[in-house]
Enzyme design. Structure first.
Site, mmCIF file in Angstrom:
data_model
loop_
_atom_site.group_PDB
_atom_site.id
_atom_site.type_symbol
_atom_site.label_atom_id
_atom_site.label_comp_id
_atom_site.label_asym_id
_atom_site.label_seq_id
_atom_site.Cartn_x
_atom_site.Cartn_y
_atom_site.Cartn_z
ATOM 1 N N HIS A 190 2.360 -5.912 -0.847
ATOM 2 C CA HIS A 190 1.994 -4.508 -0.583
ATOM 3 C C HIS A 190 2.760 -4.131 0.569
ATOM 4 O O HIS A 190 2.330 -4.007 1.763
ATOM 5 C CB HIS A 190 0.736 -4.566 -0.533
ATOM 6 C CG HIS A 190 0.303 -2.838 -0.425
ATOM 7 N ND1 HIS A 190 1.014 -1.768 -0.602
ATOM 8 C CD2 HIS A 190 -1.018 -2.289 -0.687
ATOM 9 C CE1 HIS A 190 0.412 -0.571 -0.716
ATOM 10 N NE2 HIS A 190 -0.997 -0.987 -0.736
ATOM 11 N N ARG A 197 -5.310 5.669 -1.360
ATOM 12 C CA ARG A 197 -4.600 5.764 -0.300
ATOM 13 C C ARG A 197 -3.021 5.821 -0.319
ATOM 14 O O ARG A 197 -2.220 6.638 -0.134
ATOM 15 C CB ARG A 197 -4.820 5.029 0.855
ATOM 16 C CG ARG A 197 -6.222 5.117 1.643
ATOM 17 C CD ARG A 197 -6.749 3.841 1.923
ATOM 18 N NE ARG A 197 -7.215 3.392 0.694
ATOM 19 C CZ ARG A 197 -8.537 3.806 0.364
ATOM 20 N NH1 ARG A 197 -9.458 4.354 1.287
ATOM 21 N NH2 ARG A 197 -9.232 3.323 -0.903
ATOM 22 N N THR A 198 -2.654 4.805 -1.108
ATOM 23 C CA THR A 198 -1.172 4.602 -1.427
ATOM 24 C C THR A 198 -0.354 5.687 -2.139
ATOM 25 O O THR A 198 0.590 6.169 -2.124
ATOM 26 C CB THR A 198 -0.845 3.066 -1.948
ATOM 27 O OG1 THR A 198 -1.607 2.354 -1.327
ATOM 28 C CG2 THR A 198 0.621 2.661 -2.230
ATOM 29 N N LYS A 246 -2.031 3.101 -25.331
ATOM 30 C CA LYS A 246 -1.629 3.118 -26.942
ATOM 31 C C LYS A 246 -0.776 2.086 -27.045
ATOM 32 O O LYS A 246 -0.219 1.621 -28.152
ATOM 33 C CB LYS A 246 -1.037 4.452 -27.184
ATOM 34 C CG LYS A 246 -1.743 5.747 -27.206
ATOM 35 C CD LYS A 246 -1.022 6.742 -27.716
ATOM 36 C CE LYS A 246 -1.646 8.022 -27.245
ATOM 37 N NZ LYS A 246 -0.619 9.359 -27.283
ATOM 38 N N ARG A 274 2.692 0.479 -8.976
ATOM 39 C CA ARG A 274 1.727 -0.596 -8.654
ATOM 40 C C ARG A 274 1.212 -1.024 -9.897
ATOM 41 O O ARG A 274 1.111 -0.424 -10.872
ATOM 42 C CB ARG A 274 0.608 0.271 -8.036
ATOM 43 C CG ARG A 274 -0.955 -0.534 -7.775
ATOM 44 C CD ARG A 274 -1.989 0.018 -7.229
ATOM 45 N NE ARG A 274 -1.672 0.089 -5.548
ATOM 46 C CZ ARG A 274 -2.560 -0.205 -4.619
ATOM 47 N NH1 ARG A 274 -3.717 0.407 -5.145
ATOM 48 N NH2 ARG A 274 -2.297 0.096 -3.448
HETATM 49 N N1 CP Z 1 -4.896 0.116 0.971
HETATM 50 C C1 CP Z 1 -4.463 0.277 -0.290
HETATM 51 O O1 CP Z 1 -3.525 -0.048 -1.086
HETATM 52 O O2 CP Z 1 -5.487 1.154 -0.877
HETATM 53 P P1 CP Z 1 -5.345 2.034 -2.235
HETATM 54 O O3 CP Z 1 -5.971 1.037 -3.195
HETATM 55 O O4 CP Z 1 -6.499 3.073 -2.135
HETATM 56 O O5 CP Z 1 -3.908 2.603 -2.499
#
Ligand code: CP
Length: 318
Positions: free
Chosen positions: A136, A56-57, A84, A106
């Site tokens: 987040h 999603r993100t 690597k 991320r």
């Molecule tokens: N909600 C969320 O962060 O989903 P993803 O891990 O799919 O990005």
């Protein structure tokens, strides 16, 4: 006023949050026509720097950037020179050399986004798309947008709204960012989980804690279910999945116990049959897919504000 980076909900004051939600709403209206693209970030380069898996993100940041006409580079650690042994510094400096205006990161390490922002390795704006068990922030913003959409009378604040955050709070960056943001907007927040999944520091979070989901449910306007993050669990935190589901899973029986008019949220990915049953996830109370759609608009608003778009009234289709 939002700072150069978005690393934590603590980077925003209440007025910033409302402004991002309002901007997301305006962007939704403007970009909802035949032409979905706005020229706002034409010529800017946005990098999705993902060291951890995401559906999603990553997709919604890419979609948000493209709807603002930015160029997008998707970097995933798998299949890159990180495998690597290339360091975060060398990776970041490579992105800097490519002229990145914003880096969306991320990472499995809490503090990785802060490290990148403070390092001096890059001049780009840094957006935290999830760092370890820490934060987040854009998930919390899209969740607030979704709550506001479903409870329009809480438009300028969540005073009087009661949100229950249920499940694996210990490992959840979503829970941490949501607690910060919901409290900033004035909501009452109750954490509901077995004692083993409540972080020690939660006593300082200005929230209530309940170990009994059934007791808490009739009071909750919003039930925010969390994923059991087995990949972050080195120990056993509950006797069995079956026992966890029985005590803390959302099922059809519990769905009926929620306060009338309430909604069910889940940030995804969902463990259907563990923390949430399939019929709960697909019920009329569930706003899970609204959360996904709102992720694009909210992330457009964050990019727009961080990278300094023109006034919204001057926007036209690209
Ligand atoms: N909600 C969320 O962060 O989903 P993803 O891990 O799919 O990005």
């Amino acid at each position: 006023m939002m700072k150069t980076h978005l690393l934590s909900i603590n980077d925003l004051d209440r007025a910033d949050v409302i402004s991002i939600l309002d901007t997301a709403e305006e962007l939704g209206k403007i970009s909802d026509g035949a032409s979905k693209k706005l020229p706002t970030l034409r010529g800017r380069t946005i990098v999705n720097l993902f060291f951890e898996d995401s559906t999603r993100t990553r997709i919604s940041f890419e979609s948000a950037a493209k709807r603002l006409s930015a160029d997008v580079i998707n970097f995933s650690a798998k299949g890159s020179s990180v495998s690597k042994g290339e360091s975060l510094k060398d990776t970041a400096q490579t992105l800097q050399a490519m002229g990145a205006d914003a880096v969306i990161i991320r990472h499995s390490a809490s503090g990785a986004a802060q490290r990148l922002a403070d390092s001096g390795w890059i001049s780009a704006a840094v957006i935290n798309a999830g760092d370890g068990t820490h934060e987040h922030p854009t998930q919390a913003l899209l969740d607030a947008y979704t709550i506001r959409q479903n409870f329009p009378h809480f438009r300028n604040g969540f005073e009087g709204l009661h949100v229950g955050i249920v499940g694996d709070i210990l490992h959840s960056r979503v829970a941490r960012s949501n607690v910060l943001l919901l409290k900033k907007l004035g909501a009452k927040v109750t954490l509901i989980a077995p004692p083993t999944l409540i972080p020690v520091g939660a006593s300082t979070w200005d929230v209530e804690v309940s170990y009994n989901f059934d007791d808490a449910l009739p009071e909750l306007d919003v039930v925010m279910m969390l994923r059991i993050q087995s990949e972050r669990m080195q120990n056993s935190f509950f006797p069995s999945e079956r026992e966890y589901s029985r005590q803390f899973g959302l099922d059809a029986r519990r769905l009926k116990m929620q306060k009338s008019g309430g909604i069910v949220m889940h940030p995804g990915p969902m463990n259907r049959g563990l923390e949430i049953s399939a019929d709960s996830a697909d019920s009329l109370q569930s706003v899970v897919l609204q959360q996904v759609s709102n992720g694009v608009l909210t992330r457009m608003a964050v990019l727009y504000q961080l990278l300094g778009g023109a006034p919204l009234t001057q926007q036209a289709g690209a």
